[in-house]
Structure formats: structure tokens, C-alpha cells
Design an enzyme around this catalytic site. Structure first.
Site, PDB file in Angstrom:
ATOM      1  N   HIS A  52      18.470   7.470  28.306  1.00 40.13           N
ATOM      2  CA  HIS A  52      18.579   8.330  27.110  1.00 40.13           C
ATOM      3  C   HIS A  52      17.401   9.290  27.041  1.00 40.13           C
ATOM      4  O   HIS A  52      16.487   9.077  26.241  1.00 40.13           O
ATOM      5  CB  HIS A  52      18.616   7.460  25.855  1.00 40.13           C
ATOM      6  CG  HIS A  52      19.158   8.154  24.649  1.00 40.13           C
ATOM      7  ND1 HIS A  52      18.379   8.874  23.780  1.00 40.13           N
ATOM      8  CD2 HIS A  52      20.407   8.240  24.166  1.00 40.13           C
ATOM      9  CE1 HIS A  52      19.123   9.345  22.793  1.00 40.13           C
ATOM     10  NE2 HIS A  52      20.363   8.972  23.015  1.00 40.13           N
ATOM     11  N   GLY A  61      18.278   7.671  17.961  1.00 36.97           N
ATOM     12  CA  GLY A  61      18.154   7.641  16.512  1.00 36.97           C
ATOM     13  C   GLY A  61      18.408   6.263  15.932  1.00 36.97           C
ATOM     14  O   GLY A  61      17.749   5.849  14.976  1.00 36.97           O
TER      15      GLY A  61
END
Length: 150
Positions: A52, A61
Site C-alpha cells: 500500500h 486510512g
């Protein structure tokens, strides 16, 4: 009141999370039943950065929200005695907003405040910043549950 700052060795006594899912490194400030400020040092060695994203590492997030929830769990754990047989289960999130990416080398400051209890449910606001710049904010809810009923 706990001696500040609270290091990770003491955090491990309050939270059930362990590597790689413990996302709070130190508690900097704490006011019983009201607020807590903690930090998460974001390093390139975090396992989630492998995917990521490989060419542009960004902290997911959902993990920023989890770090805020863990800070909230610390606020509740420090505010209540005798909770060794209890867990704080993250039960909800409202009005989450992401304002800037969190990348390797950042120090994430996690704040939980305006904590309110109703029966076994807690509601609080959370905010994550990097160098004073807002990265994420949300309203969090958690329930206190018995560990053996999980």
C-alpha cells in the site's frame, strides 16, 4: 494519574494488541475521562507499506482510524480501574474525513477527546495530525465487553 509519558511497555499492559497491530508507541498526555494524546511513529518497515503502495507508500486510512481507536481504548483503560477482564470493542465510526496522506517518516499524533459514557458505551472524538497538520478526524464509539464472552 499515570506517570507521563507512558511508554509502550505500559501500553502493552492496557491493550491486547501486539505486533504488527499495536499502533500506539507512547502516551504523551492524559486527562481522566476526558482526553488523551499519543503518538505513532510511522516507519518504512511497517508491513502494510509492502502493498500500500509499493511505489508510493501511504498508511491505509483504516489503520489511522484503528490507531485513533487504540488511543481511545487507552483513554478508557487509564480512566477505569479493574478492567483487566474487559475489552474495548470498536463499535462505530461517524464523519470520518481524511485530509492528508501519512507516509514513512511521519510521526502521527493521536488525540481522543470529549469522551462520554452511557452505560457500557463510550463516544469520543478522534483526530490524527502530522506536524500539526490534520490527517484524519472522526467520531468513535466503543463498548466495554467481557473478554470471556467473546
Amino acid at each position: 494519574m499515570a506517570q507521563l509519558p507512558i511508554p509502550v511497555t505500559e501500553i502493552l499492559k492496557l491493550l491486547p494488541h501486539r505486533y504488527p497491530f499495536l499502533l500506539v508507541d507512547r502516551v504523551l498526555a492524559y486527562e481522566k475521562d476526558s482526553s488523551l494524546t499519543a503518538i505513532k511513529n510511522v516507519t518504512f518497515n511497517e508491513p502494510f507499506f509492502q502493498g500500500h503502495f509499493p511505489d508510493k507508500p501511504i498508511m491505509p486510512g483504516v489503520l489511522i482510524l484503528e490507531a485513533m481507536a487504540q488511543a481511545g481504548g487507552l483513554l478508557l483503560g487509564l480512566s477505569r480501574e479493574g478492567l483487566g477482564d474487559k475489552l474495548f470493542m470498536f463499535t462505530g465510526i461517524n464523519n470520518a474525513k481524511f485530509r492528508r496522506p501519512v507516509v514513512p517518516g511521519d510521526q502521527l499524533t493521536l488525540e481522543c477527546f470529549e469522551a462520554k459514557q452511557k452505560l457500557s458505551l463510550w463516544r469520543m472524538k478522534g483526530r490524527a495530525t502530522v506536524n500539526g497538520e490534520l490527517a484524519c478526524e472522526a467520531e468513535l464509539t466503543a463498548a466495554i465487553v467481557d473478554r470471556d464472552k467473546m
